[in-house]
Design a protein around this motif. Structure first.
Motif, PDB file in Angstrom:
ATOM      1  N   TYR A 152       0.839  -1.215   0.000  1.00 53.62           N
ATOM      2  CA  TYR A 152       0.000   0.000   0.000  1.00 53.62           C
ATOM      3  C   TYR A 152       0.867   1.256   0.000  1.00 53.62           C
ATOM      4  O   TYR A 152       0.627   2.197  -0.765  1.00 53.62           O
ATOM      5  N   LEU A 153       1.907   1.276   0.831  1.00 58.46           N
ATOM      6  CA  LEU A 153       2.791   2.435   0.907  1.00 58.46           C
ATOM      7  C   LEU A 153       3.599   2.597  -0.373  1.00 58.46           C
ATOM      8  O   LEU A 153       3.854   3.726  -0.822  1.00 58.46           O
ATOM      9  N   ASP A 154       4.004   1.470  -0.989  1.00 61.51           N
ATOM     10  CA  ASP A 154       4.698   1.551  -2.277  1.00 61.51           C
ATOM     11  C   ASP A 154       3.805   2.214  -3.326  1.00 61.51           C
ATOM     12  O   ASP A 154       4.258   3.042  -4.123  1.00 61.51           O
ATOM     13  N   ALA A 155       2.532   1.836  -3.318  1.00 60.69           N
ATOM     14  CA  ALA A 155       1.594   2.423  -4.286  1.00 60.69           C
ATOM     15  C   ALA A 155       1.399   3.922  -4.031  1.00 60.69           C
ATOM     16  O   ALA A 155       1.264   4.703  -4.982  1.00 60.69           O
ATOM     17  N   LEU A 156       1.387   4.331  -2.757  1.00 64.27           N
ATOM     18  CA  LEU A 156       1.249   5.757  -2.438  1.00 64.27           C
ATOM     19  C   LEU A 156       2.435   6.553  -2.972  1.00 64.27           C
ATOM     20  O   LEU A 156       2.273   7.678  -3.464  1.00 64.27           O
ATOM     21  N   VAL A 157       3.626   5.991  -2.876  1.00 61.48           N
ATOM     22  CA  VAL A 157       4.814   6.671  -3.399  1.00 61.48           C
ATOM     23  C   VAL A 157       4.701   6.838  -4.914  1.00 61.48           C
ATOM     24  O   VAL A 157       4.976   7.917  -5.460  1.00 61.48           O
ATOM     25  N   LEU A 158       4.295   5.776  -5.592  1.00 62.06           N
ATOM     26  CA  LEU A 158       4.128   5.847  -7.049  1.00 62.06           C
ATOM     27  C   LEU A 158       3.052   6.861  -7.428  1.00 62.06           C
ATOM     28  O   LEU A 158       3.209   7.630  -8.386  1.00 62.06           O
ATOM     29  N   ALA A 196       2.391  15.865  -1.856  1.00 64.37           N
ATOM     30  CA  ALA A 196       3.040  16.040  -0.553  1.00 64.37           C
ATOM     31  C   ALA A 196       2.210  15.399   0.556  1.00 64.37           C
ATOM     32  O   ALA A 196       2.760  14.794   1.488  1.00 64.37           O
ATOM     33  N   LYS A 197       0.901  15.486   0.448  1.00 59.81           N
ATOM     34  CA  LYS A 197       0.028  14.885   1.460  1.00 59.81           C
ATOM     35  C   LYS A 197       0.206  13.363   1.505  1.00 59.81           C
ATOM     36  O   LYS A 197       0.280  12.753   2.578  1.00 59.81           O
ATOM     37  N   CYS A 198       0.283  12.741   0.329  1.00 60.41           N
ATOM     38  CA  CYS A 198       0.490  11.287   0.276  1.00 60.41           C
ATOM     39  C   CYS A 198       1.856  10.898   0.825  1.00 60.41           C
ATOM     40  O   CYS A 198       1.989   9.921   1.568  1.00 60.41           O
ATOM     41  N   LEU A 199       2.857  11.688   0.480  1.00 60.22           N
ATOM     42  CA  LEU A 199       4.206  11.359   0.927  1.00 60.22           C
ATOM     43  C   LEU A 199       4.349  11.488   2.439  1.00 60.22           C
ATOM     44  O   LEU A 199       5.125  10.756   3.058  1.00 60.22           O
ATOM     45  N   ARG A 200       3.624  12.413   3.044  1.00 61.75           N
ATOM     46  CA  ARG A 200       3.692  12.538   4.505  1.00 61.75           C
ATOM     47  C   ARG A 200       3.181  11.274   5.182  1.00 61.75           C
ATOM     48  O   ARG A 200       3.693  10.867   6.225  1.00 61.75           O
ATOM     49  N   ARG A 201       2.166  10.661   4.599  1.00 62.82           N
ATOM     50  CA  ARG A 201       1.669   9.395   5.159  1.00 62.82           C
ATOM     51  C   ARG A 201       2.724   8.297   5.062  1.00 62.82           C
ATOM     52  O   ARG A 201       2.856   7.458   5.952  1.00 62.82           O
TER      53      ARG A 201
END
Length: 524
Positions: free
Chosen positions: A460-466, A481-486
């Motif tokens: 899930y976190l890998d997908a957020l980075v992409l 930036a909001k996604c990367l903070r998570r």
């Protein structure tokens, strides 16, 4: 006869302790002068207590209480060794060596349990948030530690106290045992003067003469060997969060090798016999446990395999099956005789070895036998992506994702498969220049509820980075930036990417775009 030997031995020790003018006691202080005055390696506690001056009453009382407790434990160990010696009649060097082996064997179940717990910890560490609050997270140290604690418990990760558990027990017992034997040597315990063998006939003497360096060299060499084996067998030090700490600790232990060589010249040969036996047992124990057959039977095998799978989405959705055929006696098995599950498992083994050409035909055959086998679709799509056949890869991945969405997955395995399929479908489309279609697949994952399962959360976190990388390139800086903070809250290695995003950097490449062999999608 055994009872008579015990009685005579105790009478002999009683006469020895009552004789204050014994030549042995007169010579004991000269032996102790070779060491600095310390609790563990100096003269016995009862002699030290006679030199304490008046004053500082509270401190002296506390020291006396600690000394009395330590002296009580020492007396129990000495009594145990005496009983063993009296009952067996064995030479003292055999008593010391065999009792060391017996005691370390008794601690073996604790070591096995600790290894299992640290193996589990090493698997969970990459999924846990950092210990300290990342820059820009807005959390205090206490809040971050509470988050770490809650996440650890939610994931079922064992307590970190398991990491030093066995070492703490072993080092405490080591000092208690070696101090007891030193006390016996300094007190010229009955039989110690002639209880040795080979070059160490007298266990009360420190190393001297032509053969003096043998024990010190043996101690240093065994310590160095033990350190190398311990770090090669450990799983925790291979995790990035502990890599630097483990490296520093290993350097310290290697440097300690030289200090131990010189320290050994200041210790009685009885203590050095125990020490060398203890180190030899540690080396043998770790070598045996490290053997694949023994490790598998004890449930300790697979640390490296698990870590490789954790970073390789192509293998995370497969439970590998052993393909055996008792009638073939090691002969080849036709792929057409295998079930779809066995074909997928076999293809996973080829993929783990980098043999994509062999794995793809097996996956196609699995789909011919079962066109609805979703795992085969996803893994085939991933394998085709690795060969840069992005269009065909996207076809299989989108088909799997569509079927999973229609099924409204609730099981952990199904949700994880949907995340992986959407992630790889998104990247496959972006690599073809179909950015909007790729973002649609990645956005699907971003809108999902964060999973609790550690493996699913990592995907899930890998997908957020992409997703954040893709939308940033489309000018959606704040959303990115909001996604990367998570993500940074769990993995601070992306802090630099977040910083670039917040500074409106013009180019953040899509992860995995520069190498067809990449297995974990992180921006460069």
């Amino acid at each position: 006869m055994a009872f008579r030997r015990v009685l005579l031995s105790h009478l002999s020790r009683s006469r020895h302790s009552c004789s204050s003018l014994s030549p042995h006691h007169v010579s004991a202080p000269s032996t102790a002068l070779v060491l600095p005055q310390s609790r563990l390696f100096s003269t016995p506690t009862d002699l030290d207590s006679q030199t304490v001056l008046g004053g500082g009453g509270g401190l002296d009382l506390g020291q006396d209480m600690i000394g009395a407790s330590h002296d009580s434990l020492t007396r129990h160990v000495i009594s145990l060794l005496d009983s063993y010696h009296d009952l067996t009649g064995l030479p003292w060097w055999v008593v010391i060596a065999s009792s060391t082996v017996a005691f370390r064997t008794a601690l073996l179940p604790v070591l096995i349990l600790q290894r299992k717990q640290t193996k589990t910890i090493s698997q969970f560490l990459p999924k846990l948030p950092p210990f300290w609050p990342p820059k820009g997270s807005g959390r205090s140290v206490v809040e971050q530690l509470m988050l770490f604690r809650n996440e650890r418990k939610a994931l079922g990760c064992p307590s970190f106290f398991w990491i030093p558990a066995y070492f703490s027990i072993q080092i405490s017992c080591f000092f208690m045992w070696i101090t007891s034997i030193r006390r016996m040597s300094l007190d010229h315990h009955p039989g110690f003067d002639t209880g040795g063998t080979l070059w160490f006939q007298n266990l009360t003497e420190i190393p001297n003469g032509l053969y003096g360096p043998i024990f010190p060299f043996l101690i240093a060499a065994l310590h160095y060997t033990n350190t190398r084996i311990a770090f090669s067998a450990s799983s925790v030090h291979k995790v990035d969060k502990f890599a630097e700490l483990a490296k520093t600790y290993k350097i310290f232990l290697n440097f300690l090798t030289f200090a131990l060589y010189f320290l050994a010249f200041q210790m009685p040969q009885g203590s050095l016999l125990y020490w060398s036996t203890n180190l030899s047992f540690s080396i043998a124990q770790q070598s045996i446990i490290k053997h694949p057959v023994v490790s598998a039977k004890l449930g300790l095998q697979g640390d490296d395999t698990v870590q490789k799978k954790a970073g390789n989405p192509m293998l995370t959705n497969i439970e590998e099956a052993k393909l055996t055929d008792s009638s073939s006696k090691g002969g080849l098995i036709s792929g057409h005789d295998l079930t779809p599950k066995e074909l997928v498992a076999l293809s996973a083994k080829y993929l783990s070895g980098g043999q994509k050409e062999k794995s793809i035909p097996l996956l196609r055959l699995a789909l011919e036998k079962d066109p609805e086998y979703l795992q085969a679709m996803v893994i085939l799509g991933q394998a085709l992506y690795q060969k840069e056949q992005f269009a065909e890869a996207a076809k299989y991945l989108e088909r799997a994702a569509s079927k999973l969405i229609d099924a409204c997955p609730t099981e952990v395995e199904e949700v994880d498969l949907l995340i992986v399929a959407s992630q790889w479908a998104g990247v496959s489309n972006i690599r073809q220049g179909k950015t909007s279609e790729g973002i649609t697949h990645l956005e699907r994952v971003a809108n999902m509820e964060e999973p609790d399962d550690p493996k699913s959360k990592a995907h899930y976190l890998d997908a957020l980075v992409l997703y954040s990388s893709a939308i940033f390139n489309e000018g959606r800086r704040e959303e990115a930036a909001k996604c990367l903070r998570r993500v940074v809250a769990y993995d601070p290695s992306f802090q630099e990417l977040l910083k670039q995003c917040e500074e409106e950097d013009d180019s953040i490449p899509i992860a995995g775009s520069s190498s067809s062999n990449s297995t974990t999608h992180k921006p460069l």
